[in-house]
Write an enzyme that holds these catalytic residues in place. Structure first.
Site, PDB file in Angstrom:
ATOM      1  CB  THR A   7     -15.749  25.988   5.498  1.00  0.00           C
ATOM      2  OG1 THR A   7     -15.273  25.719   6.817  1.00  0.00           O
ATOM      3  CG2 THR A   7     -15.033  27.221   4.980  1.00  0.00           C
ATOM      4  CD  GLU A  34     -19.467  15.513   9.102  1.00  0.00           C
ATOM      5  OE1 GLU A  34     -19.310  16.745   9.243  1.00  0.00           O
ATOM      6  OE2 GLU A  34     -18.725  14.663   9.599  1.00  0.00           O
ATOM      7  CG  ASP A  67     -15.341  15.448   6.929  1.00  0.00           C
ATOM      8  OD1 ASP A  67     -15.608  16.309   7.785  1.00  0.00           O
ATOM      9  OD2 ASP A  67     -15.417  14.235   7.157  1.00  0.00           O
ATOM     10  CB  SER A  68      -9.842  16.773   7.781  1.00  0.00           C
ATOM     11  OG  SER A  68     -10.186  17.706   8.773  1.00  0.00           O
ATOM     12  CG  PHE A 140      -7.175  22.819  15.477  1.00  0.00           C
ATOM     13  CD1 PHE A 140      -6.257  22.914  14.445  1.00  0.00           C
ATOM     14  CD2 PHE A 140      -8.343  22.084  15.264  1.00  0.00           C
ATOM     15  CE1 PHE A 140      -6.498  22.289  13.219  1.00  0.00           C
ATOM     16  CE2 PHE A 140      -8.592  21.460  14.039  1.00  0.00           C
ATOM     17  CZ  PHE A 140      -7.665  21.565  13.021  1.00  0.00           C
ATOM     18  N   GLY A 141      -7.349  20.874  18.147  1.00  0.00           N
ATOM     19  CA  GLY A 141      -7.813  19.475  18.084  1.00  0.00           C
ATOM     20  C   GLY A 141      -6.768  18.490  18.590  1.00  0.00           C
ATOM     21  CE  LYS A 162      -2.170  21.079  11.500  1.00  0.00           C
ATOM     22  NZ  LYS A 162      -3.275  21.219  12.415  1.00  0.00           N
TER      23      LYS A 162
END
Ligand code: IMP
Length: 183
Positions: A7, A34, A67-68, A140-141, A162
């Site tokens: 990663t 990917e 991956d998510s 984030f995100g 979280k």
């Protein structure tokens, strides 16, 4: 036991190290392509396969890749594996142009494991919730847009909650349990 984590994200490595406390987790920053797929499991498995083929790893190597994404039920799982490009090209808030607040959604994570003496396998984690107008500055995100089931704060408002209840945490715990059982 040492596990390489393929990663570019050192935060993910730190998280994995916290959960896999009996192992030494080392970052391996190798570029992967990917594949176009709606399946995060398939993408994570493809990443470990590419890294094994590209790198000069010893036969005894354990390696993980992940991956998510955020899957909105009424959009057939979109953005899913496209969560990152959707956010960077269109903007995560634009999800609310596609669905109303309250739309059911889930965060999902997949972690693929390459073992030296067997088939690659994949571990998953999932958190159900709903899409809301963005709230909170943490995380984030898509965190500010995601209200997890059973909580009245978004992940952006309650990043500590979280951290202990995330899709990635669940997948890492599955992986840890497997390693403890088998090795
Ligand atoms: P990755 O595959 O883990 O790098 O995640 C892909 C994208 O999914 C990220 O760039 C985010 O847009 C989104 N995503 C994945 N996990 C999370 C999360 O825990 N919070 C918010 N967004 C996430």
């Amino acid at each position: 036991m040492k596990i390489y984590f393929a990663t570019g994200n050192s935060g993910k490595v730190e998280h994995a190290q916290n959960i896999l406390s009996e192992c030494e987790v080392e970052q391996l920053d190798v570029e992967t392509v990917e594949p176009q797929s709606g399946s995060i499991e398939e993408i994570a498995l493809s990443k470990v396969k590419q890294v094994v083929e590209k790198s000069d790893l010893e036969d005894s190597t354990f390696l993980i890749a992940d991956d998510s994404g955020l899957f909105v039920d009424s959009l057939n799982g979109f953005p899913g594996p496209l969560s990152s490009p959707f956010d960077s090209m269109v903007g995560k808030e634009r999800l609310l142009d596609l669905v109303d607040p309250g739309a059911d959604a889930k965060f999902r994570a997949a972690i693929a494991l390459h073992v030296p003496d067997g088939e690659d396998r994949v571990f998953t984690g999932k958190v159900e919730g709903e899409i809301v107008e963005p709230r909170g500055e943490g995380g984030f995100g898509y965190d500010p847009l995601f209200l997890p089931e059973g909580n009245d704060k978004t992940w952006g408002e309650d990043p500590e909650f979280k951290d202990e209840n995330s899709h990635r945490e669940e997948a890492l715990i599955q992986l840890k349990e497997f390693i403890e059982r088998k090795y």
